[in-house]
Motif scaffolding. Structure first.
Motif, mmCIF file in Angstrom:
data_model
loop_
_atom_site.group_PDB
_atom_site.id
_atom_site.type_symbol
_atom_site.label_atom_id
_atom_site.label_comp_id
_atom_site.label_asym_id
_atom_site.label_seq_id
_atom_site.Cartn_x
_atom_site.Cartn_y
_atom_site.Cartn_z
ATOM 1 N N TYR A 121 -10.099 -4.572 -26.481
ATOM 2 C CA TYR A 121 -8.656 -4.819 -26.354
ATOM 3 C C TYR A 121 -7.924 -3.830 -25.463
ATOM 4 O O TYR A 121 -6.864 -4.155 -24.926
ATOM 5 C CB TYR A 121 -8.018 -4.807 -27.753
ATOM 6 C CG TYR A 121 -8.516 -5.932 -28.610
ATOM 7 C CD1 TYR A 121 -7.890 -7.171 -28.584
ATOM 8 C CD2 TYR A 121 -9.635 -5.776 -29.423
ATOM 9 C CE1 TYR A 121 -8.353 -8.221 -29.353
ATOM 10 C CE2 TYR A 121 -10.106 -6.827 -30.192
ATOM 11 C CZ TYR A 121 -9.464 -8.049 -30.151
ATOM 12 O OH TYR A 121 -9.933 -9.103 -30.893
ATOM 13 N N GLU A 162 -3.305 -2.991 -19.118
ATOM 14 C CA GLU A 162 -4.691 -2.731 -19.513
ATOM 15 C C GLU A 162 -4.788 -1.854 -20.759
ATOM 16 O O GLU A 162 -5.792 -1.909 -21.478
ATOM 17 C CB GLU A 162 -5.463 -2.098 -18.357
ATOM 18 C CG GLU A 162 -5.643 -3.048 -17.178
ATOM 19 C CD GLU A 162 -6.818 -2.676 -16.297
ATOM 20 O OE1 GLU A 162 -7.184 -1.475 -16.253
ATOM 21 O OE2 GLU A 162 -7.378 -3.588 -15.665
ATOM 22 N N TYR A 219 -14.550 -4.260 -22.152
ATOM 23 C CA TYR A 219 -13.182 -4.654 -21.795
ATOM 24 C C TYR A 219 -13.198 -5.785 -20.775
ATOM 25 O O TYR A 219 -12.520 -6.805 -20.949
ATOM 26 C CB TYR A 219 -12.397 -3.458 -21.246
ATOM 27 C CG TYR A 219 -10.964 -3.841 -20.932
ATOM 28 C CD1 TYR A 219 -10.021 -3.934 -21.941
ATOM 29 C CD2 TYR A 219 -10.574 -4.144 -19.625
ATOM 30 C CE1 TYR A 219 -8.712 -4.326 -21.669
ATOM 31 C CE2 TYR A 219 -9.276 -4.531 -19.343
ATOM 32 C CZ TYR A 219 -8.353 -4.612 -20.372
ATOM 33 O OH TYR A 219 -7.059 -5.023 -20.101
ATOM 34 N N TYR A 220 -13.975 -5.645 -19.729
ATOM 35 C CA TYR A 220 -13.900 -6.605 -18.630
ATOM 36 C C TYR A 220 -14.668 -7.896 -18.894
ATOM 37 O O TYR A 220 -14.495 -8.876 -18.171
ATOM 38 C CB TYR A 220 -14.326 -5.944 -17.327
ATOM 39 C CG TYR A 220 -13.302 -4.935 -16.868
ATOM 40 C CD1 TYR A 220 -12.035 -5.350 -16.436
ATOM 41 C CD2 TYR A 220 -13.564 -3.573 -16.933
ATOM 42 C CE1 TYR A 220 -11.073 -4.426 -16.056
ATOM 43 C CE2 TYR A 220 -12.607 -2.639 -16.555
ATOM 44 C CZ TYR A 220 -11.364 -3.081 -16.122
ATOM 45 O OH TYR A 220 -10.394 -2.156 -15.768
ATOM 46 N N LYS A 222 -13.873 -9.560 -21.400
ATOM 47 C CA LYS A 222 -12.803 -10.350 -21.998
ATOM 48 C C LYS A 222 -11.549 -10.419 -21.133
ATOM 49 O O LYS A 222 -10.650 -11.203 -21.421
ATOM 50 C CB LYS A 222 -12.413 -9.769 -23.366
ATOM 51 C CG LYS A 222 -13.500 -9.875 -24.414
ATOM 52 C CD LYS A 222 -13.023 -9.408 -25.780
ATOM 53 C CE LYS A 222 -12.113 -10.414 -26.436
ATOM 54 N NZ LYS A 222 -11.812 -10.059 -27.840
ATOM 55 N N HIS A 223 -11.481 -9.599 -20.092
ATOM 56 C CA HIS A 223 -10.263 -9.501 -19.290
ATOM 57 C C HIS A 223 -10.615 -9.512 -17.804
ATOM 58 O O HIS A 223 -11.657 -9.000 -17.398
ATOM 59 C CB HIS A 223 -9.509 -8.205 -19.623
ATOM 60 C CG HIS A 223 -9.245 -8.025 -21.082
ATOM 61 N ND1 HIS A 223 -8.087 -8.459 -21.698
ATOM 62 C CD2 HIS A 223 -10.001 -7.451 -22.057
ATOM 63 C CE1 HIS A 223 -8.144 -8.164 -22.981
ATOM 64 N NE2 HIS A 223 -9.297 -7.556 -23.229
ATOM 65 N N ALA A 227 -14.135 -12.314 -16.478
ATOM 66 C CA ALA A 227 -14.281 -12.416 -17.936
ATOM 67 C C ALA A 227 -15.106 -13.642 -18.298
ATOM 68 O O ALA A 227 -14.966 -14.708 -17.698
ATOM 69 C CB ALA A 227 -12.906 -12.483 -18.583
ATOM 70 N N THR A 230 -14.191 -15.418 -23.633
ATOM 71 C CA THR A 230 -12.774 -15.773 -23.764
ATOM 72 C C THR A 230 -12.519 -16.782 -24.875
ATOM 73 O O THR A 230 -11.372 -17.107 -25.162
ATOM 74 C CB THR A 230 -12.243 -16.365 -22.454
ATOM 75 O OG1 THR A 230 -13.036 -17.501 -22.099
ATOM 76 C CG2 THR A 230 -12.311 -15.339 -21.324
#
Length: 242
Positions: A121, A162, A219-220, A222-223, A227, A230
């Protein structure tokens, strides 16, 4: 999203805080912004969550002028206004005095990234930002509280999209997101990872943070543009579909 829809979602977002055991009495607030029409919807000051409705939620303009609602808006309105003005990707803000996040804020400690839950997150440590001066406290206290958060992100060249959270020293946590449910979701996560950190500190004074390469991978995934993880309830879904 029209104003009626935003008011409904802000009301429900506020009601989610006691459901998640993040607040006592009226110790917290959720707001959402309609950037196109330059309106902020926020919980009124001091109202119990179970009494909050679309009829009594506060609507203000970007200068804080009350446009709708029979009650004064949250005393923290100017903190929200400062963040909205300087964090253009933030469309909702949540503030609580949840126990573990507030403990770290009162200790004036950052929250390092100790594990993958955090990394899913937040792209780095959640900062406890700088303390206010006497002049800032005795002046525009709420606005200056928000600006202390803004200053930290500017001075440390961290993208607030971020790392969408901060601890206000002696005070408590703030999170923000792309919409109300995104911001509430991050508040729930922040409290949980602060709780984990408190347990870790009780065992070891200075636990090692997660290696940067592992933080980045979690992190990356999901973002961002690449990503691939998801399909979960991140930021919406389970809460809004009660």
């Amino acid at each position: 999203m029209n104003l009626a829809e935003l008011k409904k979602i802000v009301v429900e977002g506020n009601k989610e805080l006691p459901r998640r055991d993040l607040v006592k009495y009226s110790w917290g607030n959720v707001s959402g912004i309609d950037r196109e029409n330059k309106l902020i919807v926020i919980k009124p000051v001091g109202i119990p969550y179970d009494e909050l409705t679309v009829e009594n939620v506060s609507v203000v303009d970007l200068n804080g002028k009350i446009l709708e609602g029979p009650l004064n808006p949250s005393v923290d309105l100017d903190i929200h206004r400062a963040l909205y003005e300087h964090f253009p990707k933030a469309n909702a803000i949540v503030h609580t005095h949840s126990t573990y996040a507030t403990v770290l804020a009162q200790l004036r400690r950052d929250l390092p990234c100790f594990g993958t839950t955090h990394a899913d997150y937040f792209a780095g440590p959640v900062p406890c930002v700088g303390e206010l001066t006497r002049e800032e406290v005795e002046g525009k206290y709420e606005w200056n509280t928000g600006m202390a958060i803004v200053r930290w992100f500017e001075e440390h060249h961290v993208d607030p999209a971020e790392v969408p959270a901060a601890l206000s020293p002696f005070h408590g946590p703030f999170t923000w997101g792309s919409d109300v449910w995104d911001a509430v979701h991050k508040t729930v996560v922040l409290e949980e990872i602060c709780k984990m950190a408190a347990a870790m500190y009780s065992i070891k004074d200075e636990p090692a943070p997660l290696p940067q390469y592992m933080l980045d991978r979690h992190y990356y995934r999901k973002h961002g543009a690449n990503a691939y993880f998801t399909n979960d309830d991140y930021g919406s879904g389970t809460m809004i579909k009660r």
